[in-house]
Design a protein around this motif. Structure first.
Motif, short mmCIF file in Angstrom:
data_model
loop_
_atom_site.label_atom_id
_atom_site.label_comp_id
_atom_site.label_asym_id
_atom_site.label_seq_id
_atom_site.Cartn_x
_atom_site.Cartn_y
_atom_site.Cartn_z
N ASP A 58 -37.46 102.52 51.99
CA ASP A 58 -38.14 101.16 51.54
C ASP A 58 -37.35 100.79 50.15
OD1 ASP A 58 -39.85 99.74 51.89
OD2 ASP A 58 -41.66 100.86 51.04
N LEU A 59 -36.17 100.73 50.49
CA LEU A 59 -35.28 100.31 49.10
C LEU A 59 -34.93 98.80 49.31
CD1 LEU A 59 -32.23 103.06 48.83
CD2 LEU A 59 -34.59 103.07 47.78
N PRO A 60 -34.94 98.10 48.03
CA PRO A 60 -34.63 96.67 47.95
C PRO A 60 -33.30 96.40 48.64
CG PRO A 60 -34.58 97.64 45.94
CD PRO A 60 -34.98 98.72 46.66
N PRO A 61 -33.44 95.22 49.79
CA PRO A 61 -32.12 95.05 50.47
C PRO A 61 -30.79 94.69 49.31
CG PRO A 61 -33.84 94.33 51.77
CD PRO A 61 -34.42 94.59 50.50
N PHE A 62 -31.62 93.90 48.57
CA PHE A 62 -30.57 93.21 47.31
C PHE A 62 -29.67 94.41 46.71
CE2 PHE A 62 -29.12 91.51 43.25
CZ PHE A 62 -28.92 90.26 43.69
N MET A 63 -30.40 95.32 46.55
CA MET A 63 -29.84 96.47 45.59
C MET A 63 -28.79 97.28 46.68
SD MET A 63 -30.38 96.00 42.82
CE MET A 63 -29.43 97.32 41.88
N VAL A 64 -29.43 97.62 47.75
CA VAL A 64 -28.53 98.46 48.65
C VAL A 64 -27.45 97.73 49.21
CG1 VAL A 64 -28.60 99.55 50.87
CG2 VAL A 64 -30.62 99.56 49.61
N THR A 65 -27.43 96.37 49.33
CA THR A 65 -26.28 95.72 50.09
C THR A 65 -25.23 95.43 48.73
OG1 THR A 65 -27.41 93.38 49.92
CG2 THR A 65 -27.34 94.58 51.93
N LEU A 66 -26.01 95.36 47.51
CA LEU A 66 -25.02 95.21 46.30
C LEU A 66 -24.20 96.32 46.25
CD1 LEU A 66 -24.29 93.75 43.81
CD2 LEU A 66 -26.19 94.94 42.59
N ALA A 67 -24.83 97.58 46.24
CA ALA A 67 -23.94 98.89 46.33
C ALA A 67 -22.98 98.75 47.51
CB ALA A 67 -24.80 99.98 46.65
N GLY A 68 -23.37 98.25 48.77
CA GLY A 68 -22.56 98.21 49.91
C GLY A 68 -21.29 97.32 49.45
N MET A 69 -21.70 96.31 48.84
CA MET A 69 -20.46 95.15 48.37
C MET A 69 -19.46 96.24 47.33
SD MET A 69 -21.37 92.18 46.01
CE MET A 69 -19.99 91.27 45.02
N PHE A 70 -20.13 96.66 46.52
CA PHE A 70 -19.19 97.52 45.60
C PHE A 70 -18.25 98.52 46.31
CE2 PHE A 70 -22.38 96.97 41.82
CZ PHE A 70 -21.78 95.83 41.14
N PHE A 71 -19.00 99.17 47.13
CA PHE A 71 -18.16 100.22 48.04
C PHE A 71 -17.23 99.74 48.76
CE2 PHE A 71 -17.71 102.70 51.87
CZ PHE A 71 -17.60 103.80 51.55
N ALA A 72 -17.57 98.49 49.64
CA ALA A 72 -16.68 98.04 50.44
C ALA A 72 -15.30 97.22 49.46
CB ALA A 72 -17.03 96.87 51.32
N ARG A 73 -15.64 96.61 48.65
CA ARG A 73 -14.69 96.01 47.77
C ARG A 73 -13.76 97.24 47.11
NH1 ARG A 73 -13.08 91.48 48.65
NH2 ARG A 73 -14.82 90.13 48.29
N GLY A 74 -14.59 97.93 46.64
CA GLY A 74 -13.77 99.17 46.01
C GLY A 74 -12.90 99.94 46.88
N MET A 75 -13.16 100.25 47.93
CA MET A 75 -12.65 100.90 49.19
C MET A 75 -11.21 100.17 49.53
SD MET A 75 -13.62 104.05 49.70
CE MET A 75 -12.64 104.36 50.85
N GLY A 76 -11.48 98.71 49.63
CA GLY A 76 -10.54 97.89 49.84
C GLY A 76 -9.21 98.13 49.02
N PHE A 77 -9.77 98.06 47.43
CA PHE A 77 -8.75 98.24 46.53
C PHE A 77 -8.08 99.54 46.52
CE2 PHE A 77 -11.27 94.75 44.02
CZ PHE A 77 -10.35 93.88 44.39
N VAL A 78 -8.92 100.64 46.79
CA VAL A 78 -8.53 101.91 46.73
C VAL A 78 -7.24 102.00 47.71
CG1 VAL A 78 -9.01 104.28 47.46
CG2 VAL A 78 -10.32 103.10 46.19
N ILE A 79 -7.47 101.34 49.13
CA ILE A 79 -6.35 101.58 50.30
C ILE A 79 -5.15 100.66 49.72
CG2 ILE A 79 -6.13 100.88 52.46
CD1 ILE A 79 -9.25 100.96 52.84
N SER A 80 -5.37 99.46 48.99
CA SER A 80 -4.33 98.93 48.80
C SER A 80 -4.78 97.54 48.00
CB SER A 80 -3.39 98.19 49.87
OG SER A 80 -2.57 97.30 49.34
N VAL A 81 -4.15 97.17 46.57
CA VAL A 81 -4.55 96.43 45.70
C VAL A 81 -3.74 95.16 46.22
CG1 VAL A 81 -4.48 95.70 43.37
CG2 VAL A 81 -4.73 98.02 43.91
N ASN A 82 -2.51 95.37 46.67
CA ASN A 82 -1.59 93.95 46.97
C ASN A 82 -1.99 93.73 48.57
OD1 ASN A 82 -0.25 94.49 44.85
ND2 ASN A 82 0.84 96.23 45.51
N SER A 83 -1.77 92.71 48.89
CA SER A 83 -1.94 92.06 50.24
C SER A 83 -0.74 92.86 51.17
CB SER A 83 -1.87 90.64 50.14
OG SER A 83 -1.29 90.02 51.25
N ILE A 84 -1.15 93.20 52.45
CA ILE A 84 -0.24 93.63 53.24
C ILE A 84 -0.02 92.81 54.46
CG2 ILE A 84 0.33 95.53 54.95
CD1 ILE A 84 -1.56 97.36 52.97
#
Lengths: 332, 346
Positions: free
Chosen positions: A113-139
């Motif tokens: 029963d969590l607010p979708p705003f917060m959960v998807t905000l966490a999802g946004m941080f997670f996805a963006r962060g994972m992207g950067f961890v994989i590679s900061v530069n464009s491939i």
């Protein structure tokens, strides 16, 4: 015509009007080529927007779509470059990642029963962060498979319907089918209209909610794949702020953020409206890019105000005791 | 209202988890980061990691104060990041109006109060617009403020003509990089705002109004509260806070960057508020909780940077923190967790 179809008609009218105004100024806009390019250039935004429409219809929100585009595009690039996977395989992996990711998001929202705003905000941080961890530069992505896909095209008039545009159109058709011809779509509308009622009616609220977020995850992963095809690269920065454009497209297309009202087709037109504004500003050359943002803001305001005005008018016409407390307030 | 036992007090219970999180991360730093608690006096100013964290957290702290009241009414303000850009652009343009025409020499800059006053006035108008859209047009806060979030950055770019407007102005730079009583001046602003807002919401009826509007707008209207006016004022205040934060950021970097100033900062502010125990459904405000939340987020970011961990991981860690915080605040999660715990005990 049903009351809630008026915003849709208004959206279509605005799109045609904008297109006519733009064509009067620049006759070149009238070509099939420009029209088809609207689909190609806005394909990844459009695909995200279709997914987000279902989320909004169910009275939720998904802030993670833009970050998912960046994350999935970089995953594809790394899978192809470093693991030498076939791009088709990489895309399949990424699509299943999108479904699983969306499923987890939906489960968190439903079971706890969590607010979708917060959960998807966490999802946004997670996805963006994972992207950067994989590679900061464009491939860069160089693979014959990608050449085959981007050389594919259906010639129409003086333009071509590219593979990217075709994907966008197919997803839109799938979305329309899902929304209006399946139980999943009806459940989504019902949950958005009133979740408690939907539950009391015995609809499978939980699984539908999870499926909605999984579908949005799938769409954003597909958008990431399309982005990589469109730019021949993976980039963790891709889709920065795109979630807001996608929400704006859905809202301009007549979907109410309170849920329960809206059309997938409207979202398509919403995306095309954003596209026409962008194309006009590109054609003009002297207008600067910030006018796009200001124009989108003004359009958003007009459409929201219009919807608000109409829903109030409909409440006033047939006063129901249940809606009076919410709708009328002190406007009368 | 005041409970005899402070620890049984409801506001203490709301503050417990965020406070624990902050204490844990501070303890971690004290034990594992060299010189973390060292604060030395240089040139009559205080220097040290902790001061640095406080200083860097200032803009988000200010945003969080305004956002707490907005979320308390059950709303949300997505436009604060864009208002930061607008306020900064206005201030920078006032200092160097000729720069956009290619004139590099400085003309006589207007007095500081004119620069600050104009920038804050514009932010006030922005907040007023949000309030008008949300309360008088009755549009859901998320879309209502989305309008200015999208258009606002465009307006800021329009003001600076898409350029990064850099400037040198001793008076104005004091706001972001000056010192007052040995501490960064921005902290004085934060403290002042916090005390004023705390007194207004806890020692006058304003706080009660905000909470009742957030709890049940219809009921509070029947109780004689002008719910629309309360909402209008709350959004206006949030706009003003964003304007102040914009001034601090612009003055600190000595330039107005319409594209990046305050980018995604609305999310950090919302996160601070929710971490601090204020529910997104509205009805309760915990100002101190928001302050603790903002400090936690800044300490976390600084810790990751100083530990030499891949800075890209910051976002992933933040994601995990958000989920944990949400789960701790979820009634359903607690229910499930306590049932499980009882089963294990039995």
């Amino acid at each position: 015509m049903k009351q809630n179809q008026i915003p849709l008609v208004a959206t279509i009218a605005v799109w045609i009007l904008l297109y006519i105004i733009a064509s009067l100024r620049f006759p070149g806009m009238l070509s099939v080529n420009v029209l088809l390019n609207l689909f190609t250039d806005n394909s990844f935004l459009g695909i995200c927007a279709i997914g987000i429409t279902f989320v909004i219809l169910s009275a939720g929100i998904d802030l993670s779509v833009g970050a998912m585009v960046g994350c999935t595009s970089i995953i594809i690039a790394v899978l192809v470059r470093d693991l030498h996977l076939h791009p088709g395989m990489a895309i399949l992996i990424v699509l299943s990642f999108g479904i699983i990711y969306g499923g987890i998001v939906g489960s968190l929202i439903h079971f706890f029963d969590l607010p979708p705003f917060m959960v998807t905000l966490a999802g946004m941080f997670f996805a963006r962060g994972m992207g950067f961890v994989i590679s900061v530069n464009s491939i860069p992505l160089n693979h014959p498979f990608y050449d085959t896909l981007s050389n594919f095209g259906i010639p129409i008039g003086d333009g071509t319907l590219t593979f990217v545009a075709l994907t966008f159109i197919l997803i839109t058709l799938l979305g329309i089918f899902l929304a209006h011809r399946t139980r999943f779509g009806r459940n989504a509308y019902a949950i958005g209209g009133n979740e408690t009622s939907a539950r009391l009616m015995g609809l499978e609220v939980g699984s539908t909610k999870i499926a909605i977020y999984a579908f949005s995850g799938l769409c954003s992963a597909l958008a990431g794949a399309v982005y990589s095809l469109y730019t021949y690269s993976g980039n963790a920065w891709a889709g920065n702020g795109m979630e807001m454009d996608a929400i704006a497209a859905a809202v301009i297309g007549g979907t109410l953020l309170t849920g329960g009202v809206g059309y997938v087709f409207g979202t398509l037109i919403g995306v095309l409206i954003l596209g026409v504004i962008q194309t006009y500003i590109t054609f003009d050359g002297t207008l600067s890019s910030w006018w796009t943002k200001i124009a989108i803001g003004i359009l958003l305001f007009i459409f929201i105000a219009l919807q608000r005005f109409m829903s109030q008018a409909s409440v006033l016409q047939k006063p129901k005791t249940a809606t009076v407390t919410k709708g009328v307030k002190t406007t009368a | 209202m005041k409970s005899q036992n402070f620890f049984a007090n409801q506001s203490f219970r709301a503050l417990f988890w965020p406070l624990m999180a902050l204490i844990i991360i501070l303890l971690f730093n004290i034990f594992f980061t060299k010189g973390f608690i060292n604060v030395e006096i240089r040139d009559g100013h205080l220097f040290g990691s902790m001061i640095d964290i406080l200083n860097r957290a200032a803009p988000v702290l200010i945003l969080a104060i305004g956002m707490t009241l907005v979320i308390g009414t059950g709303g949300i303000d997505l436009s604060v990041g864009a208002v930061i850009a607008i306020s900064g652009a206005v201030a920078a343009l006032m200092i160097r109006p000729e720069y956009l025409k290619g004139v590099l020499e400085y003309s006589q800059a207007p007095p500081l109060y004119m620069i600050v006053g104009t920038a804050l006035f514009v932010s006030l108008i922005a907040g007023l617009w949000n309030g008008f859209v949300v309360s008088y047009l009755d549009i859901q806060p998320m879309v209502g403020t989305l309008i200015l979030m999208v258009a606002g950055r465009g307006i800021a770019q329009l003001i600076t003509q898409g350029q990064i407007l850099i400037f040198v102005n001793k008076d104005f730079q004091f706001i972001g990089s000056g010192f007052f009583l040995g501490l960064p001046f921005s902290l004085t602003i934060v403290a002042f705002l916090l005390i004023v807002t705390y007194l207004l919401t806890r020692k006058t009826a304003i706080g009660l109004y905000i909470e009742s509007v957030g709890d049940n707008p219809t009921a509070s209207r029947y109780a004689g509260i002008n719910a629309r006016m309360v909402k209008l004022l709350v959004y206006t205040f949030s706009g003003l806070c964003a304007g102040i934060a914009g001034l601090i950021i612009t003055s600190d970097i000595k330039g107005a960057d319409a594209n990046n100033a305050g980018l995604n900062m609305e999310l950090d502010a919302i996160l601070s508020v929710v971490m601090g125990g204020t529910s997104m459904n509205g009805g309760r405000i915990y100002l101190l909780g928001s302050v603790i939340g903002a400090l936690f987020i800044q300490t976390l970011t600084t810790t990751i940077l100083t530990r030499g961990v891949n800075p890209e991981l910051t976002l992933v860690v933040k994601a995990v923190v958000v989920i944990i915080v949400c789960l701790l605040q979820s009634d359903k999660f607690r229910e499930i967790a306590t049932v499980k715990a009882r089963r294990v005990a039995a």
